[in-house]
Scaffold this motif. Sequence first.
Motif, PDB file in Angstrom:
ATOM      1  N   PRO A 199       4.848  43.140 -29.880  1.00  0.00           N
ATOM      2  CA  PRO A 199       5.813  43.983 -30.610  1.00  0.00           C
ATOM      3  C   PRO A 199       5.246  45.327 -31.041  1.00  0.00           C
ATOM      4  O   PRO A 199       5.933  46.344 -30.959  1.00  0.00           O
ATOM      5  CB  PRO A 199       6.182  43.114 -31.820  1.00  0.00           C
ATOM      6  CG  PRO A 199       5.937  41.714 -31.375  1.00  0.00           C
ATOM      7  CD  PRO A 199       4.752  41.789 -30.457  1.00  0.00           C
ATOM      8  N   THR A 200       3.981  45.355 -31.467  1.00  0.00           N
ATOM      9  CA  THR A 200       3.422  46.646 -31.905  1.00  0.00           C
ATOM     10  C   THR A 200       3.213  47.576 -30.726  1.00  0.00           C
ATOM     11  O   THR A 200       3.423  48.791 -30.839  1.00  0.00           O
ATOM     12  CB  THR A 200       2.094  46.421 -32.639  1.00  0.00           C
ATOM     13  OG1 THR A 200       1.226  45.626 -31.817  1.00  0.00           O
ATOM     14  CG2 THR A 200       2.314  45.715 -33.954  1.00  0.00           C
ATOM     15  N   ARG A 201       2.809  47.035 -29.588  1.00  0.00           N
ATOM     16  CA  ARG A 201       2.642  47.893 -28.415  1.00  0.00           C
ATOM     17  C   ARG A 201       3.992  48.421 -27.935  1.00  0.00           C
ATOM     18  O   ARG A 201       4.119  49.593 -27.561  1.00  0.00           O
ATOM     19  CB  ARG A 201       1.952  47.110 -27.293  1.00  0.00           C
ATOM     20  CG  ARG A 201       1.710  47.933 -26.015  1.00  0.00           C
ATOM     21  CD  ARG A 201       0.862  49.145 -26.317  1.00  0.00           C
ATOM     22  NE  ARG A 201       0.663  49.971 -25.131  1.00  0.00           N
ATOM     23  CZ  ARG A 201       0.100  51.167 -25.135  1.00  0.00           C
ATOM     24  NH1 ARG A 201      -0.309  51.691 -26.285  1.00  0.00           N
ATOM     25  NH2 ARG A 201      -0.059  51.839 -24.021  1.00  0.00           N
ATOM     26  N   ARG A 202       5.011  47.586 -27.958  1.00  0.00           N
ATOM     27  CA  ARG A 202       6.347  48.048 -27.576  1.00  0.00           C
ATOM     28  C   ARG A 202       6.812  49.157 -28.516  1.00  0.00           C
ATOM     29  O   ARG A 202       7.407  50.148 -28.093  1.00  0.00           O
ATOM     30  CB  ARG A 202       7.316  46.866 -27.616  1.00  0.00           C
ATOM     31  CG  ARG A 202       8.749  47.208 -27.188  1.00  0.00           C
ATOM     32  CD  ARG A 202       9.636  45.984 -27.312  1.00  0.00           C
ATOM     33  NE  ARG A 202       9.150  44.912 -26.459  1.00  0.00           N
ATOM     34  CZ  ARG A 202       9.466  44.792 -25.170  1.00  0.00           C
ATOM     35  NH1 ARG A 202      10.275  45.681 -24.602  1.00  0.00           N
ATOM     36  NH2 ARG A 202       8.994  43.802 -24.458  1.00  0.00           N
ATOM     37  N   ASN A 203       6.519  48.990 -29.797  1.00  0.00           N
ATOM     38  CA  ASN A 203       6.898  50.021 -30.767  1.00  0.00           C
ATOM     39  C   ASN A 203       6.176  51.333 -30.494  1.00  0.00           C
ATOM     40  O   ASN A 203       6.754  52.415 -30.606  1.00  0.00           O
ATOM     41  CB  ASN A 203       6.570  49.522 -32.179  1.00  0.00           C
ATOM     42  CG  ASN A 203       7.060  50.465 -33.243  1.00  0.00           C
ATOM     43  OD1 ASN A 203       8.238  50.789 -33.309  1.00  0.00           O
ATOM     44  ND2 ASN A 203       6.152  50.923 -34.084  1.00  0.00           N
ATOM     45  N   GLU A 204       4.894  51.251 -30.111  1.00  0.00           N
ATOM     46  CA  GLU A 204       4.157  52.459 -29.760  1.00  0.00           C
ATOM     47  C   GLU A 204       4.800  53.162 -28.574  1.00  0.00           C
ATOM     48  O   GLU A 204       4.938  54.392 -28.560  1.00  0.00           O
ATOM     49  CB  GLU A 204       2.706  52.106 -29.431  1.00  0.00           C
ATOM     50  CG  GLU A 204       1.873  51.718 -30.637  1.00  0.00           C
ATOM     51  CD  GLU A 204       0.462  51.327 -30.233  1.00  0.00           C
ATOM     52  OE1 GLU A 204       0.143  51.472 -29.034  1.00  0.00           O
ATOM     53  OE2 GLU A 204      -0.296  50.889 -31.095  1.00  0.00           O
ATOM     54  N   LEU A 205       5.207  52.399 -27.587  1.00  0.00           N
ATOM     55  CA  LEU A 205       5.823  53.012 -26.404  1.00  0.00           C
ATOM     56  C   LEU A 205       7.141  53.686 -26.764  1.00  0.00           C
ATOM     57  O   LEU A 205       7.472  54.751 -26.224  1.00  0.00           O
ATOM     58  CB  LEU A 205       6.036  51.958 -25.314  1.00  0.00           C
ATOM     59  CG  LEU A 205       4.755  51.432 -24.648  1.00  0.00           C
ATOM     60  CD1 LEU A 205       5.085  50.351 -23.630  1.00  0.00           C
ATOM     61  CD2 LEU A 205       3.993  52.561 -23.968  1.00  0.00           C
ATOM     62  N   TYR A 206       7.909  53.084 -27.647  1.00  0.00           N
ATOM     63  CA  TYR A 206       9.143  53.739 -28.086  1.00  0.00           C
ATOM     64  C   TYR A 206       8.836  55.079 -28.762  1.00  0.00           C
ATOM     65  O   TYR A 206       9.548  56.069 -28.579  1.00  0.00           O
ATOM     66  CB  TYR A 206       9.895  52.827 -29.068  1.00  0.00           C
ATOM     67  CG  TYR A 206      10.800  51.820 -28.398  1.00  0.00           C
ATOM     68  CD1 TYR A 206      11.818  52.228 -27.540  1.00  0.00           C
ATOM     69  CD2 TYR A 206      10.649  50.457 -28.616  1.00  0.00           C
ATOM     70  CE1 TYR A 206      12.656  51.313 -26.922  1.00  0.00           C
ATOM     71  CE2 TYR A 206      11.476  49.526 -28.008  1.00  0.00           C
ATOM     72  CZ  TYR A 206      12.474  49.957 -27.163  1.00  0.00           C
ATOM     73  OH  TYR A 206      13.295  49.061 -26.547  1.00  0.00           O
TER      74      TYR A 206
END
Length: 1759
Positions: A199-206
């Motif tokens: 989830p944190t990596r996905r948030n970074e990509l957003y």
Amino acid sequence: MNDLNLRVAALKLCAHPKRFAELRDALVPLPKRWNSAPQEYVRQFAAAKSSAEQVLVVKDIFFKDQQQDHEEVARFLADLLLASPLKHAVRNQLTKLFSDNALAKQDAKRLHGHSKEQLLEALQQSLGEMAQSLTGISPTALSHDRTNDVFVSANACLQNFPFGREALGYQVHLFAPLLPTALEGYWADISDPSLELSPTRRNELYLYVQNALRFLVSLLSEWSDQLRQCDGRRLLGSADVVAQKVARHVDTPWDVRSIAGLLIGHLARFSGTFREYIAECSRPQAEQDLPVQTAALLVLRRTDYTDYAPQALAILKTIVSVGERESSVSNLLVFLSKHLFIYSKSLGEIQALLPDELEIYNQQILAELQVFALENISDATDSVRHMSSALLRQVLQHAQVAGREELFQVVYRQFEGRAAPLSASCLALEQLVAVAGVSRCIDNCPSLFGVIFPRFLGCEDSVDALFKAMMVSAHKTQPLAEWQSLWFGQLLAAIQVPEKRRSVIEQLLTQAVQLEPQTLAHLLLRNARLPLSSKLAAILSVRQLSVRRQELLRDLKQDVDQALLGLDDHTRLLALRFVVETPRPSEHLTTAEAEAISLYLRHNANNPSAHLRQLGYGLLQKALRRIHLGLAEHQKRPTPAGEELLRLLTRLTGDLSRNLFPTANYGRRWLSLHLLHDCVELSRKLQLKIGEEQLPAEALPNLEHCLADSYEQNKVLAAQLLETLQSRSRFQPDEIIGLLLSLRPPDSATGAFQLQVYCRAKEVEHDMPLAMKAEESTYEPRTYRALQWCMEHLREGLCLAQRDLAEAAKLNPLYGLLFASRHLLQQLNLKQLAKEHAWKRYIEDLVALCLKVSQVVLPVVSSASPEGHLPTTRDYETDQPLTNVLSRRLPSEALQQVRTTPQMVLLCAWRSIKEVCLILGGLVERAPLEEEQQQQQEPNDFLLSSGRLEAIGEQFLLLLAETKHRGAFEQAYVGFTMLCRRFWHSDSVRLNQLPGQWVSEAMAMVSGEEVRKGARLCSTRRSAGMPFMLQALICTELKLGTHATLHRCMHRLLEVCERRSAGSAGITARSHALNILRALFRCSELAELVTEFMARGIQCGLEGLLLAEEWAERNCATLLLAALVVRVFGVERARLETGELHVRNRMTGRIFFTRYPQLFDYFHIALQREADQMDSNEGGSDAENGGGKRRQAVQLEAMLLMLSRLYPSSLEGAESTLNLSEFVPFLIKICRSHDLMTRERAALVVANFVSQEQALAEIRHLVVELKALQLKLKKEKEAIILDTNLLHGQLLLLLHLHRLVRWMRPSLTRMLLHTLAALAAPILQRDVCAFSALVDVMVAAMEDAVDPGLLDFQLLEEIGAVYLLDHKEVHKRCQEQGISMRFYQMFGLHLHRLRDISQGTVLHIIEDLSEPIWALDELKVELWLYLLLQRSMGQERSLVSELDIEHFQFAGDIRRYYKTLSPELREEIAQELYQSQAIRSCVLNMVKASTSGCWSLRLAGRLAALQPLLQDPGLDLNRLVQQCSEEYSSHQEAGLVLGLKRLITERKTLERKHWPPLLNYALRLVEPVQPVYLRHQAAELCDLLARSHLKDQLGLGVANVDVEVVGRFIKLVLLLLLDEEELVRHKAAQLVCSAGFRSEVQQEQESKAKDILPSALTPEFLKVVLSKLENQADNPDFLLRLFHLIAEPFLASEVKDSELSIDEDGDVDVFDKQEINLYCEPLLVLCELSAAFRSQFGKCQALMATINALGLPADLLTN
């Protein structure tokens, strides 16, 4: 954009704001291109040690000529600028240097100056190289990070950086192709499920997507023409595809979707398809298209409205309709309100550009915006509310410019028609007033002054804010007379209404007076009905009125005096402030002001409130400041006013010294000592003579008595005052040593302070005896002799302790002498001591003795059980040393009777350790050290040698490692902290390195790598002193400005916890590490510094719960988690009445996971793992798996406890994908856990995390599942195997979700009730626990169904079938599982209420519940009592109050049931209860049964209180009076008092025989040990007796007076007036004021001053009561008995036994027993009592002789 970039960068780096600030202050690394560059300026920058130094280097490089490669300087600086983090000091400095201002500041004589062209060229090259570095990079995680860093840095050139903007313009063609490619790569990774992104990596990509989109928008806005020339349409086509996907992807944060919508709009204009784009957006579309439609409005230019006005209106209508439909989605409203406000600002000049035929569209656009603003102006979300208010004001401003009155009329009609909540209407009208003014508003809203202000001013915050805004605005436009009548008159009328909040009205009055100070102040002063606090608050706020202070003070003197004695704290402080504050601090204090101050001190100094005491002290210091300045002026130019000031100071000093009488309470002593100390300091500064001659005779004895105060700060002040004021010390050394050798620690402290005063006195009456001739000292000789004297006794005590520690603990406990030695050393300058050989020899002996004492008592504090350790004792020695010790102690035989106990030995041991540690630590911290003195070329001027330092250090390490008694190692920590602080700051290299070595050794010991020689770490007692050792080493280093030791220890400890080494050594190491981490996380000095380690700490704690093999490690992990919860969420506050956590103990998920982002992944993985295990339903029945499941449940429970403190933010999903809703699917599965507590906690967390719409969807899903289960059960009968855990979890989930949504969807709730009613019977047969949860859900739904129309007849019949189940069967199954049937009976109560047949409800409560079924006793008695108490409260002259309801602690379900009843039904039920014979019979039978053997004390107490509330209670006064004298349980007191109050009220006369037992009973109730409720009941009983039967029954004023009755009554009133609880004192004060116990003069003023301080009423009460006994003036026996009866409790408090109190077993009390009533001052009461008797019966010689024998101070009352 700049703010967004900062937020993106901060979150990208997984850092909270403080950590990001530290990152910005970190060193900027060299760009890769310059790592090996030979230039001197590059090396100079690389050598910088701090960011500040780097900034200086950069400035030098720019402004100074470089010796080599000067042409590369600009390029180096440009590369450095783009490589620096945003907002870093280096980047900020470089941005300033790359500017025209910096170029202009260059030295004109420079050989190689910089030019703009040169700097631009360097920036272009750096930007170009950055862009080219991205070409050819494969789309990987590292490339995404690198690409984003480049885009962030390049985009920052557009933010307040003209040179950067211009340089970027030349490189647009390089960045334009990169952005679409990067976007595609980002989105591909987000959309690819096979990558399984965290989830944190996905948030970074957003966030990377958002950054790239914003960069693209900026490029299109700035350089669209250049992009067209470089074939930008083809390059940016792919960006449009990605933007379309991003904008319509519902899981993408709103911020990212909004910028994607903007890019779509800009690309449409760029590509020439803008008309088609607008047309498409104007058509009705799905909700996921909302960001695209909103962006379409924002990209419209003013000139576009001539072509697209209809489309703009259509788009706006669509957006507003979505806002109305989705008004419960907070993040959507935040998005819409923000963007519509931005859009409204772009409508300013459209009016002038539109042709007449299109003007209607502009009007409709404004109308739609107004509709949205008015609907959301009172939204619960702050940002929505503020944005809507700003939007409405913007719309009204546009309407005013356009002359559109109809938009104003909409607001007027809403306000007048009550079409919206009052808060929304007031907020809207407030915005209108800011635009259109007050006059139009008043004309169009007549209800303002007709209804709203008269009714709601001072009651509603929104009305108060509107009134203030209108009043201030009207003052600018209205004539003064009109404004005064309209606005000021309204405030004067409002202040007279008791229900209004006076503080709010006073603030508005103050605001009004500040607008018109002179005029309105006169009106205030002339208004007799206005409260004094309102007048004073207004007067004190206006400086113009300060010149009339004396005149106002004379006019208001009587009111001010009454205010100083009033019960209202705020008014008292205002009155004191009015007296002491002046416009000029040098204005002389007048006699009237001094009298007012004296009045305040007399009756307010004893206030127990620390807050009020501090405020009063601050104001009194201002009065002393005026005296100081006045006397200083008098010394220069003597005047009669100055002489008067001197007399006032002398009088004040005397009053303060008299205020220190022996039994004065803490508040009086604290205030008097501080003020007296200030007066003495004032006299010293002015060189005024002050001493024994100027003080009252009792001043110095009072100060000497204060040395025995329980509070050390008071001792310190008293000792300082005695040293200053006393010319000759009267203390006797033998008495001092007796105190120092006492078993009681308070005596030791008293003796030490007496010894301090003795040593520092100018002269002494008694010399100090010394057995041997001591070496004399020239520096502080008396102190030296005293210390040598203590040393002599210490040696004797040590000798005894070495032979028999148990006897020494009794005969010479050592700690008193050690404390005195330490206390005296603290007063000395140790540097002076080092210059004398005698003092050096003493210090050497003292250190050696301390080390020996530590060795003697260490076995006690280091034993496995210090609390029970008793060394082997021997018979009493008969040799001379022991005889000497005995002869110094008390001469009585009491000491011989004392039995030595383990507690006495432990007290001696740990207090001796405490004093030893503090002595050694203080010496190391303050004394000159040998190694440091050698460096300073003073080798002989030291007190501690290197050898002694090593011994002291080793002693501290030994104590902290081995001591197991908490008090001992806590004090060792304090001493060790002093030592570490000195070593860290030492100039000696060896000493400075010692703490670091100790840290390394401690870390090795904790991790199990090595152990110090002779040291044994304590594996129990939370690692005992080891956490304190490391805490001392770490915290003392902080003063150096470095955190290296902290980081080293935290990383090492966390690694030990994470390593999970096997075996007992690993378990022990982890236990120690967890305990030390707990101490460090709890340490307040490390509050912010440990934040970065808290996430790892939480993970270690949770993993410890799951993986721990032994309970010891699991216990340590639990304690660590508890400490972390407190550190994260704050100290636990009292929960709300609903049982929910206090809002300050909770946190939004957005803030929590921004601070600790790695925990999101951890919780996500852990919850997913648990949910998957629930799905797989794995797990065997063997013991090992069972233990694993238990540990897993414990870890999950701890995780849920932490998650239960989180709640969704209104911005959830707006800027991040780390949303709490991500956990909901896993939590729903966890609701089927095998552990009951886990199911309950998971259901609660789900309800906290979901929105109302999500809750409704989940309820629908659960209802469908339950309906399917009901059909299955109906079809298959007994064949189905029911998963009861799953069913119970679903029902718990339904319960919490329903409490979130209530009856928002009535049809869904009705379907829920229908399904549950059908399931009830089969569920009861299978699992009664699930049945109880099912009924709880139904009860929750029925509680909220206040409107009878919500449930039709058929549904009520279905629900009623549940109550028709066999009650015996329900009771049997509940009893088998240990479940109370309360839930089922509450269900029945609500069922009868919902049938809307009042008679049926009444019959159920009256008749059905009165049936003798024991299972219903608790519920029915509680319900009946609550209903009857509420009935009684509604009556005039009620016997009960809110305090009674609080006392019985009624359950929440009873309170909620009562709220659901209509007022008529409440009254009907209560009346029937009151009159019912069935209820009476039932209650009497239960009371009779409870007397023979009560099965519940609470039930018996409630029965006793219920009986007096019935119409015919069957009570007999004689029986109740007899019970007053009997011994019985305290739980029946409330019922007994209620019965007495009722019977006394009903009787017209009270027999004389009843008075003594009633008064004795009331005196027993008022004892300080009783709870506040019973003491208040005693006050009410006393009030009832005085009001109803005082004049005709008490016998006052008649010849035949019963002295026992009168004496006890007066004593009772005095005890109530002096009670510790303010509520009781005020009740007694009201009794005295209203029952005829005041003089005629006071009664004439009663209307003005109803509420008087109890301390001011006491003398008046005594005077009036005794005056009514003037007929007994010739009866000395009567008067003596009366005096003794009244004075008895106060004389008992005065008696102080100087001997040790020893019980029958020989145990001794070694501590003072704290007085229970800390407010009462017995000596003052006795003086007031004696004065009253002297005044009334002064001719009675026997009485006068008795009073004189008491030896009371004669002038205590004259102050």
